[in-house]
Design a protein around this motif. Sequence first.
Motif, PDB file in Angstrom:
ATOM      1  N   MET A 134       0.830  -1.209   0.000  1.00 10.38           N
ATOM      2  CA  MET A 134       0.000   0.000   0.000  1.00 10.38           C
ATOM      3  C   MET A 134       0.865   1.260   0.000  1.00 10.38           C
ATOM      4  O   MET A 134       1.879   1.339   0.688  1.00 10.38           O
ATOM      5  N   GLY A 135       0.431   2.260  -0.779  1.00 11.21           N
ATOM      6  CA  GLY A 135       1.104   3.542  -0.796  1.00 11.21           C
ATOM      7  C   GLY A 135       0.724   4.385   0.406  1.00 11.21           C
ATOM      8  O   GLY A 135      -0.202   4.056   1.167  1.00 11.21           O
ATOM      9  N   GLU A 136       1.427   5.492   0.575  1.00  8.55           N
ATOM     10  CA  GLU A 136       1.215   6.350   1.731  1.00  8.55           C
ATOM     11  C   GLU A 136      -0.199   6.909   1.772  1.00  8.55           C
ATOM     12  O   GLU A 136      -0.818   7.031   2.843  1.00  8.55           O
ATOM     13  N   GLU A 137      -0.746   7.254   0.603  1.00 15.54           N
ATOM     14  CA  GLU A 137      -2.088   7.835   0.562  1.00 15.54           C
ATOM     15  C   GLU A 137      -3.127   6.851   1.084  1.00 15.54           C
ATOM     16  O   GLU A 137      -3.997   7.205   1.892  1.00 15.54           O
ATOM     17  N   LEU A 138      -3.044   5.598   0.625  1.00 12.32           N
ATOM     18  CA  LEU A 138      -4.016   4.592   1.061  1.00 12.32           C
ATOM     19  C   LEU A 138      -3.829   4.272   2.540  1.00 12.32           C
ATOM     20  O   LEU A 138      -4.807   4.122   3.284  1.00 12.32           O
ATOM     21  N   ARG A 139      -2.589   4.182   3.000  1.00  8.48           N
ATOM     22  CA  ARG A 139      -2.349   3.933   4.423  1.00  8.48           C
ATOM     23  C   ARG A 139      -2.955   5.050   5.283  1.00  8.48           C
ATOM     24  O   ARG A 139      -3.575   4.791   6.321  1.00  8.48           O
ATOM     25  N   THR A 140      -2.799   6.278   4.823  1.00  2.00           N
ATOM     26  CA  THR A 140      -3.353   7.413   5.566  1.00  2.00           C
ATOM     27  C   THR A 140      -4.870   7.338   5.607  1.00  2.00           C
ATOM     28  O   THR A 140      -5.490   7.596   6.653  1.00  2.00           O
ATOM     29  N   ARG A 141      -5.476   6.965   4.492  1.00  2.00           N
ATOM     30  CA  ARG A 141      -6.935   6.821   4.459  1.00  2.00           C
ATOM     31  C   ARG A 141      -7.406   5.748   5.427  1.00  2.00           C
ATOM     32  O   ARG A 141      -8.438   5.902   6.098  1.00  2.00           O
ATOM     33  N   LEU A 142      -6.639   4.655   5.506  1.00  2.00           N
ATOM     34  CA  LEU A 142      -7.007   3.579   6.427  1.00  2.00           C
ATOM     35  C   LEU A 142      -6.972   4.058   7.873  1.00  2.00           C
ATOM     36  O   LEU A 142      -7.911   3.825   8.650  1.00  2.00           O
ATOM     37  N   TRP A 143      -5.877   4.720   8.250  1.00  2.00           N
ATOM     38  CA  TRP A 143      -5.665   5.048   9.649  1.00  2.00           C
ATOM     39  C   TRP A 143      -6.425   6.288  10.113  1.00  2.00           C
ATOM     40  O   TRP A 143      -6.565   6.513  11.314  1.00  2.00           O
TER      41      TRP A 143
END
Length: 266
Positions: free
Chosen positions: A153-162
Amino acid sequence: MTAPALRTGLIGWGAIGRVVGRALADGAVPGAALVCVVDNRPLGADVPAPRCTVEQALERCDLLVEAAGQGLVREWGERVLESGTDLLIASTGALADEDLAKRLLDAGPGRLHATGGALGGLDLLQAVCAMGPLDEVRLTTTKLPATLEQPWMGEELRTRLWTATGPVEVMTGTARDVPERFPRSTNVAASVALAVGDPGAVRVTVVADPAARQTSHVVEAHGPHGSYRFEVRHVPDPGNPATSGVVPYAVLRSLGALTGRTGQIL
């Protein structure tokens, strides 16, 4: 004359394996006897059977139960079956790899078995598909964000998750590619694909929801013979939230069917 007990080896002493192993040791599956456990990690003093390697297990067992993840199926599946030992897998997501699935199905003389795991209704889907192909099959899986984070996962998707305050769609694809991206969280997708007979025909949506105290799987199927919808909600296993607490009991039920337990719905 009573048939000899099925000599059973367990691969994996994690959240699934511990429940299955202790139940076998307590005689919960008549006709099956736990003879060894395979796991490279420290196991503690409460393991109810001798520890051994996969090679040793092949010499001792009639059946191996996989509870260690898709990687084990890829690495050892063919060798287990070619040795003449049967294999029951919990990590059905490995079979989304059609080349691997074909090799395992063609291997022998050992027999390949798979458990339905956390989802019901698969027998009905199989029956309907025997009448003719379905026009549409969809699976929506919803889990806590922490259980879905992956190295790719890229940073953008990780941020959306968290930072999510509500449901977030993490991925949409087919049952051919989603299990590969979520190897510990989407075995259900592969189970639906096995029931339908075509991983590419099953559309899968993976959703992260911080309010998802229960793991949800919704299957919707439509075709010329009818429309079908199944929904299950499971409490995640406290020791491994990526899997549902019911999965080891599904494995035990499959074992019961293999040993010929009578009086159950097949």
